[in-house]
Motif scaffolding. Structure first.
Motif, PDB file in Angstrom:
ATOM      1  N   LEU A 149      -4.562  -9.361  -4.366  1.00 20.20           N
ATOM      2  CA  LEU A 149      -3.562  -8.583  -5.095  1.00 20.20           C
ATOM      3  C   LEU A 149      -4.154  -7.272  -5.601  1.00 20.20           C
ATOM      4  O   LEU A 149      -5.178  -7.271  -6.279  1.00 20.20           O
ATOM      5  N   ALA A 150      -3.489  -6.198  -5.262  1.00 13.96           N
ATOM      6  CA  ALA A 150      -3.896  -4.887  -5.773  1.00 13.96           C
ATOM      7  C   ALA A 150      -3.366  -4.714  -7.196  1.00 13.96           C
ATOM      8  O   ALA A 150      -2.300  -5.213  -7.531  1.00 13.96           O
ATOM      9  N   THR A 151      -4.108  -4.020  -8.014  1.00 15.08           N
ATOM     10  CA  THR A 151      -3.663  -3.754  -9.375  1.00 15.08           C
ATOM     11  C   THR A 151      -2.855  -2.460  -9.404  1.00 15.08           C
ATOM     12  O   THR A 151      -2.772  -1.748  -8.411  1.00 15.08           O
ATOM     13  N   GLY A 152      -2.283  -2.180 -10.528  1.00 15.25           N
ATOM     14  CA  GLY A 152      -1.496  -0.959 -10.674  1.00 15.25           C
ATOM     15  C   GLY A 152      -0.016  -1.241 -10.518  1.00 15.25           C
ATOM     16  O   GLY A 152       0.405  -2.362 -10.250  1.00 15.25           O
ATOM     17  N   SER A 153       0.779  -0.215 -10.669  1.00 14.52           N
ATOM     18  CA  SER A 153       2.231  -0.401 -10.646  1.00 14.52           C
ATOM     19  C   SER A 153       2.847  -0.286  -9.256  1.00 14.52           C
ATOM     20  O   SER A 153       3.976  -0.700  -9.052  1.00 14.52           O
ATOM     21  N   SER A 154       2.116   0.227  -8.278  1.00 17.83           N
ATOM     22  CA  SER A 154       2.687   0.415  -6.942  1.00 17.83           C
ATOM     23  C   SER A 154       3.223  -0.865  -6.312  1.00 17.83           C
ATOM     24  O   SER A 154       4.320  -0.873  -5.778  1.00 17.83           O
ATOM     25  N   ALA A 200       4.198  -3.610  -7.775  1.00 17.74           N
ATOM     26  CA  ALA A 200       4.887  -4.450  -8.763  1.00 17.74           C
ATOM     27  C   ALA A 200       6.202  -5.035  -8.253  1.00 17.74           C
ATOM     28  O   ALA A 200       6.469  -6.226  -8.438  1.00 17.74           O
ATOM     29  N   LEU A 201       7.032  -4.230  -7.618  1.00 17.74           N
ATOM     30  CA  LEU A 201       8.314  -4.742  -7.134  1.00 17.74           C
ATOM     31  C   LEU A 201       8.108  -5.772  -6.029  1.00 17.74           C
ATOM     32  O   LEU A 201       8.790  -6.804  -6.001  1.00 17.74           O
ATOM     33  N   ALA A 202       7.171  -5.542  -5.137  1.00 14.14           N
ATOM     34  CA  ALA A 202       6.883  -6.522  -4.078  1.00 14.14           C
ATOM     35  C   ALA A 202       6.447  -7.852  -4.688  1.00 14.14           C
ATOM     36  O   ALA A 202       6.890  -8.919  -4.244  1.00 14.14           O
ATOM     37  N   TYR A 203       5.604  -7.808  -5.708  1.00 12.66           N
ATOM     38  CA  TYR A 203       5.162  -9.031  -6.374  1.00 12.66           C
ATOM     39  C   TYR A 203       6.336  -9.722  -7.058  1.00 12.66           C
ATOM     40  O   TYR A 203       6.465 -10.947  -7.001  1.00 12.66           O
ATOM     41  N   ASP A 204       7.195  -8.952  -7.721  1.00 15.90           N
ATOM     42  CA  ASP A 204       8.379  -9.537  -8.371  1.00 15.90           C
ATOM     43  C   ASP A 204       9.281 -10.233  -7.355  1.00 15.90           C
ATOM     44  O   ASP A 204       9.772 -11.344  -7.601  1.00 15.90           O
ATOM     45  N   LEU A 205       9.499  -9.596  -6.228  1.00 15.30           N
ATOM     46  CA  LEU A 205      10.340 -10.184  -5.180  1.00 15.30           C
ATOM     47  C   LEU A 205       9.699 -11.449  -4.606  1.00 15.30           C
ATOM     48  O   LEU A 205      10.389 -12.440  -4.334  1.00 15.30           O
ATOM     49  N   LYS A 251      -7.876 -10.707  -7.343  1.00 19.19           N
ATOM     50  CA  LYS A 251      -7.439  -9.400  -7.852  1.00 19.19           C
ATOM     51  C   LYS A 251      -8.432  -8.322  -7.447  1.00 19.19           C
ATOM     52  O   LYS A 251      -9.642  -8.496  -7.610  1.00 19.19           O
ATOM     53  N   LEU A 252      -7.932  -7.251  -6.884  1.00 12.83           N
ATOM     54  CA  LEU A 252      -8.799  -6.141  -6.504  1.00 12.83           C
ATOM     55  C   LEU A 252      -9.226  -5.354  -7.721  1.00 12.83           C
ATOM     56  O   LEU A 252      -8.495  -5.147  -8.621  1.00 12.83           O
TER      57      LEU A 252
END
Length: 66
Positions: free
Chosen positions: A34-39, A41-46, A65-66
């Motif tokens: 998993l990459a950190t940051g907000s980029s 975020a939506l993919a993780y939520d989905l 976590k990267l």
């Protein structure tokens, strides 16, 4: 290397979350990086929504976590 072409952030997030689901369903013991940051975020939520809705077993996954 594969490239994903999407019209916007939402479409890209949907494609990425589907790839995550396909990976997890193909390999129940996958190591998900998993990459950190907000980029992402939506993919993780989905992805989480899919796991909850479809009762996908993620108990054997390893998350890094990267």
């Amino acid at each position: 290397m594969n490239f994903i072409h999407a019209k916007d952030y939402e479409e890209l997030s949907i494609v990425v979350s589907k790839l995550m689901v396909e990976t997890v369903e193909a390999n129940a013991e996958a190591n998900v990086c998993l990459a950190t940051g907000s980029s992402p975020a939506l993919a993780y939520d989905l992805f989480v929504d899919h796991v909850r809705t479809h009762h996908t077993n993620v108990s054997s996954l390893r998350f890094t976590k990267l």
